[in-house]
Design a protein around this motif. Structure first.
Motif, PDB file in Angstrom:
ATOM      1  N   GLU A   3       4.110   3.386 -13.645  1.00 48.95           N
ATOM      2  CA  GLU A   3       4.455   4.415 -14.626  1.00 48.95           C
ATOM      3  C   GLU A   3       4.251   3.910 -16.050  1.00 48.95           C
ATOM      4  OE1 GLU A   3       5.073   7.424 -14.019  1.00 48.95           O
ATOM      5  OE2 GLU A   3       6.053   7.657 -12.080  1.00 48.95           O
ATOM      6  N   THR A   4       4.666   2.679 -16.327  1.00 50.37           N
ATOM      7  CA  THR A   4       4.584   2.146 -17.682  1.00 50.37           C
ATOM      8  C   THR A   4       3.144   1.879 -18.093  1.00 50.37           C
ATOM      9  OG1 THR A   4       6.754   1.109 -17.350  1.00 50.37           O
ATOM     10  CG2 THR A   4       5.454   0.344 -19.230  1.00 50.37           C
ATOM     11  N   SER A   5       2.375   1.285 -17.193  1.00 48.31           N
ATOM     12  CA  SER A   5       0.967   1.024 -17.530  1.00 48.31           C
ATOM     13  C   SER A   5       0.202   2.333 -17.702  1.00 48.31           C
ATOM     14  CB  SER A   5       0.317   0.167 -16.438  1.00 48.31           C
ATOM     15  OG  SER A   5       0.371   0.832 -15.188  1.00 48.31           O
ATOM     16  N   GLY A   6       0.589   3.371 -16.957  1.00 47.74           N
ATOM     17  CA  GLY A   6      -0.065   4.668 -17.099  1.00 47.74           C
ATOM     18  C   GLY A   6       0.177   5.308 -18.450  1.00 47.74           C
ATOM     19  N   ASP A   7       1.339   5.044 -19.053  1.00 43.49           N
ATOM     20  CA  ASP A   7       1.624   5.578 -20.395  1.00 43.49           C
ATOM     21  C   ASP A   7       0.761   4.920 -21.462  1.00 43.49           C
ATOM     22  OD1 ASP A   7       3.490   7.309 -19.418  1.00 43.49           O
ATOM     23  OD2 ASP A   7       5.206   6.010 -19.817  1.00 43.49           O
TER      24      ASP A   7
ATOM     25  N   LEU B 100       8.556   5.844   1.043  1.00 45.71           N
ATOM     26  CA  LEU B 100       7.916   6.783   1.966  1.00 45.71           C
ATOM     27  C   LEU B 100       8.218   8.226   1.575  1.00 45.71           C
ATOM     28  CD1 LEU B 100       8.629   5.004   5.386  1.00 45.71           C
ATOM     29  CD2 LEU B 100       6.581   4.858   3.954  1.00 45.71           C
ATOM     30  N   LEU B 101       9.467   8.491   1.159  1.00 46.65           N
ATOM     31  CA  LEU B 101       9.832   9.833   0.735  1.00 46.65           C
ATOM     32  C   LEU B 101       9.075  10.237  -0.524  1.00 46.65           C
ATOM     33  CD1 LEU B 101      13.698   9.702   1.334  1.00 46.65           C
ATOM     34  CD2 LEU B 101      11.977  10.886   2.716  1.00 46.65           C
ATOM     35  N   LEU B 102       8.911   9.283  -1.445  1.00 47.69           N
ATOM     36  CA  LEU B 102       8.155   9.579  -2.661  1.00 47.69           C
ATOM     37  C   LEU B 102       6.694   9.854  -2.337  1.00 47.69           C
ATOM     38  CD1 LEU B 102       7.964   9.776  -5.743  1.00 47.69           C
ATOM     39  CD2 LEU B 102       7.596   7.297  -5.797  1.00 47.69           C
ATOM     40  N   ARG B 103       6.143   9.100  -1.386  1.00 43.15           N
ATOM     41  CA  ARG B 103       4.751   9.319  -0.993  1.00 43.15           C
ATOM     42  C   ARG B 103       4.577  10.715  -0.386  1.00 43.15           C
ATOM     43  NH1 ARG B 103       2.577   4.693   2.717  1.00 43.15           N
ATOM     44  NH2 ARG B 103       3.502   3.558   0.956  1.00 43.15           N
ATOM     45  N   ALA B 104       5.558  11.135   0.432  1.00 45.29           N
ATOM     46  CA  ALA B 104       5.494  12.476   1.025  1.00 45.29           C
ATOM     47  C   ALA B 104       5.609  13.550  -0.049  1.00 45.29           C
ATOM     48  CB  ALA B 104       6.609  12.633   2.060  1.00 45.29           C
ATOM     49  N   LEU B 105       6.466  13.325  -1.042  1.00 46.94           N
ATOM     50  CA  LEU B 105       6.610  14.292  -2.134  1.00 46.94           C
ATOM     51  C   LEU B 105       5.328  14.382  -2.957  1.00 46.94           C
ATOM     52  CD1 LEU B 105       8.478  16.181  -3.737  1.00 46.94           C
ATOM     53  CD2 LEU B 105       9.216  14.187  -5.075  1.00 46.94           C
ATOM     54  N   THR B 106       4.694  13.244  -3.180  1.00 53.99           N
ATOM     55  CA  THR B 106       3.435  13.226  -3.932  1.00 53.99           C
ATOM     56  C   THR B 106       2.353  14.009  -3.196  1.00 53.99           C
ATOM     57  OG1 THR B 106       4.011  11.051  -4.839  1.00 53.99           O
ATOM     58  CG2 THR B 106       1.709  11.733  -5.005  1.00 53.99           C
TER      59      THR B 106
ATOM     60  N   LEU C 250       6.476  11.428 -11.720  1.00 57.07           N
ATOM     61  CA  LEU C 250       7.097  12.064 -10.561  1.00 57.07           C
ATOM     62  C   LEU C 250       8.188  11.177  -9.962  1.00 57.07           C
ATOM     63  CD1 LEU C 250       7.171  14.392  -8.521  1.00 57.07           C
ATOM     64  CD2 LEU C 250       5.409  13.167  -7.198  1.00 57.07           C
ATOM     65  N   SER C 251       7.970   9.867  -9.949  1.00 57.02           N
ATOM     66  CA  SER C 251       8.980   8.969  -9.375  1.00 57.02           C
ATOM     67  C   SER C 251      10.285   9.032 -10.168  1.00 57.02           C
ATOM     68  CB  SER C 251       8.458   7.528  -9.343  1.00 57.02           C
ATOM     69  OG  SER C 251       8.229   7.036 -10.654  1.00 57.02           O
ATOM     70  N   TYR C 252      10.188   9.188 -11.487  1.00 59.24           N
ATOM     71  CA  TYR C 252      11.396   9.293 -12.312  1.00 59.24           C
ATOM     72  C   TYR C 252      12.108  10.624 -12.072  1.00 59.24           C
ATOM     73  CZ  TYR C 252       9.598   5.260 -14.956  1.00 59.24           C
ATOM     74  OH  TYR C 252       9.143   4.022 -15.338  1.00 59.24           O
ATOM     75  N   TYR C 253      11.346  11.711 -11.941  1.00 60.61           N
ATOM     76  CA  TYR C 253      11.963  13.003 -11.624  1.00 60.61           C
ATOM     77  C   TYR C 253      12.673  12.950 -10.263  1.00 60.61           C
ATOM     78  CZ  TYR C 253       9.395  15.171 -15.497  1.00 60.61           C
ATOM     79  OH  TYR C 253       8.907  15.511 -16.747  1.00 60.61           O
ATOM     80  N   PHE C 254      12.033  12.305  -9.320  1.00 61.01           N
ATOM     81  CA  PHE C 254      12.628  12.150  -7.992  1.00 61.01           C
ATOM     82  C   PHE C 254      13.922  11.333  -8.079  1.00 61.01           C
ATOM     83  CE2 PHE C 254      12.115  10.228  -3.524  1.00 61.01           C
ATOM     84  CZ  PHE C 254      12.785  11.288  -2.932  1.00 61.01           C
ATOM     85  N   ALA C 255      13.888  10.266  -8.874  1.00 61.60           N
ATOM     86  CA  ALA C 255      15.084   9.440  -9.054  1.00 61.60           C
ATOM     87  C   ALA C 255      16.207  10.234  -9.723  1.00 61.60           C
ATOM     88  CB  ALA C 255      14.742   8.205  -9.878  1.00 61.60           C
TER      89      ALA C 255
ATOM     90  N   MET D 288       2.845  16.514  -1.382  1.00 62.65           N
ATOM     91  CA  MET D 288       3.174  17.940  -1.449  1.00 62.65           C
ATOM     92  C   MET D 288       2.855  18.554  -2.814  1.00 62.65           C
ATOM     93  SD  MET D 288       6.845  17.915   0.544  1.00 62.65           S
ATOM     94  CE  MET D 288       7.221  19.565  -0.055  1.00 62.65           C
ATOM     95  N   VAL D 289       3.204  17.845  -3.898  1.00 62.86           N
ATOM     96  CA  VAL D 289       3.094  18.446  -5.236  1.00 62.86           C
ATOM     97  C   VAL D 289       1.927  17.905  -6.043  1.00 62.86           C
ATOM     98  CG1 VAL D 289       5.586  18.838  -5.279  1.00 62.86           C
ATOM     99  CG2 VAL D 289       4.652  16.774  -6.336  1.00 62.86           C
ATOM    100  N   GLY D 290       1.269  16.857  -5.555  1.00 62.26           N
ATOM    101  CA  GLY D 290       0.152  16.297  -6.290  1.00 62.26           C
ATOM    102  C   GLY D 290       0.589  15.176  -7.221  1.00 62.26           C
ATOM    103  N   ASP D 291      -0.345  14.668  -7.987  1.00 58.90           N
ATOM    104  CA  ASP D 291      -0.115  13.527  -8.872  1.00 58.90           C
ATOM    105  C   ASP D 291       0.487  14.014 -10.191  1.00 58.90           C
ATOM    106  OD1 ASP D 291      -0.045  11.026  -9.914  1.00 58.90           O
ATOM    107  OD2 ASP D 291      -2.206  10.866 -10.294  1.00 58.90           O
TER     108      ASP D 291
END
Length: 390
Positions: free
Chosen positions: A234-238, A350-356, A365-370, A358-361
């Motif tokens: 997430e940080t490197s992506g910013d 694994l749950l985050l991967r399944a959510l990704t 997203l990981s922070y929203y999930f958290a 479903m909703v795409g990139d």
């Protein structure tokens, strides 16, 4: 009536040394994963990533058999068995060129930590009176975080030598073996006599009594583990913070968590009944800062909040659950808490991967999930019973 011998610093240090090791089960070699992946380039990327995740799965499995082990082996034997599997399995993984054999060794590490994790807190509740347990559990949590810092730095240095050398970080288990051989008493644990500040009598219902604490631990670790698993990406992506600073920020969060454990008793003394919502609220603040403020300020403050919440939240749940379980905590609630903690580490990615899928990139997203899990954690924490007035 015979009086129990006073508990020395050697025994205290021996038990606390177990907490220094347990967090290193899977994460110890995480900084070397890219080097390991380069060596096993012909293997599936999923198998390589299992080098980090498979210990957590076997920790959970072992925790369900832990009460039976306690009935057959005394605590000293169990500790030495767990430490031997941890040290030998951890180091031996670097000897093989077949990914399957590496994963077998990593499974042995998981079995070893599955034995050690309940004992690292259970022995504190067995050997020490209730009025000292909360402070020692806070120190135990701090030692967990310190172990993470030491493991991350050592594994990074050893990975510079070779991928095989990175597994030598598990030689730290030898120190605990020597301490436990020297100071941990032989035979079965002498139970503490009741005191004026003895634990409350646990409510009837067996293990169902502790479900509120077990699920709270699962939610806490699910909320936290999304940070180390996704922070670098997430940080490197910013593109605001350089790659060279990411590891230092994560290590800083571990140090803040250390202080969260050390200050846990003072926090509980100030907040009293409000302590149960302290960690989930701090998680919410931390992820809100990471998601919506960002930059250097949001990243540093958010990481500090998340680290402190983890460091203070774990000893709170363990101490409250152990208080209700009383003298049987080691064989009832503590293995369940350990299983919940590591099951969260295994399932949350694994749950985050399944959510990704479903909703795409979606950015962050990981922070929203958290944030969503932190909200559930906050609501569930309101169900934790308050201490009875004395």
């Amino acid at each position: 009536m015979l009086q129990a011998k006073p508990i020395g610093r050697g025994l205290t240090g021996s038990i606390l040394s177990l907490s220094l090791l347990t967090v290193m089960a899977g994460a110890a070699v995480a900084p070397a994963l890219n080097v390991i992946q380069a060596h096993f380039a012909q293997s599936s990327q999923t198998f390589v990533q299992m080098i980090i995740s498979i210990p957590a799965l076997f920790i959970v499995i072992t925790n369900f058999f832990f009460p039976k082990l306690c009935r057959r082996l005394n605590p000293r034997t169990l500790v030495l068995l767990g430490l031997s599997l941890y040290t030998a399995g951890g180091c031996a993984a670097g000897l093989f060129d077949q990914i399957g054999l590496v994963l077998v060794m990593r499974a042995l590490v998981g079995v070893g930590v599955g034995i050690l994790m309940p004992l690292s807190t259970g022995l504190l509740t067995d050997y020490f009176p209730p009025e000292k347990q909360a402070a020692l559990l806070g120190i135990s949590s701090a030692m967990n975080q310190l172990g993470g810092v030491i493991a991350t730095l050592l594994a990074g240095l050893l990975a510079g030598i070779s991928w095989r050398a990175s597994f030598l970080v598990y030689l730290l288990g030898l120190g605990s073996i020597l301490l436990c051989l020297r100071f941990l008493p032989k035979g079965w644990i002498p139970r503490q006599a009741p005191t004026a500040q003895a634990a409350d009598t646990p409510a009837p219902g067996g293990r169902r009594t502790f479900f509120v604490y077990v699920l709270a631990m699962f939610l806490l670790m699910s909320t936290f583990f999304l940070y180390p698993a996704n922070f670098a990406l997430e940080t490197s992506g910013d593109g605001v913070i350089g790659q060279q600073y990411i590891a230092a920020i994560m290590a800083g969060a571990d140090l803040v968590a250390l202080f969260g454990g050390l200050l846990f008793v003072r926090i509980q003394g100030v907040l009293r009944g409000g302590t149960k919502v302290f960690a989930p609220l701090l998680f919410l603040v931390g992820y809100l800062l990471l998601t919506f403020l960002g930059g250097w300020a949001g990243t540093l403050l958010g990481s500090a909040c998340i680290g402190f919440a983890n460091g203070a939240g774990i000893p709170f749940l363990i101490s409250e659950a152990a208080r209700r379980a009383g003298k049987d905590a080691t064989t009832t609630v503590l293995p369940l808490l350990s299983a919940a903690l590591y099951l969260a580490q295994f399932l949350s990615p694994l749950l985050l991967r399944a959510l990704t899928a479903m909703v795409g990139d979606v950015p962050h997203l990981s922070y929203y999930f958290a944030l969503a899990i932190a909200c559930l954690f906050l609501l569930w924490s309101l169900r934790i019973p308050a201490r009875a007035r004395r």
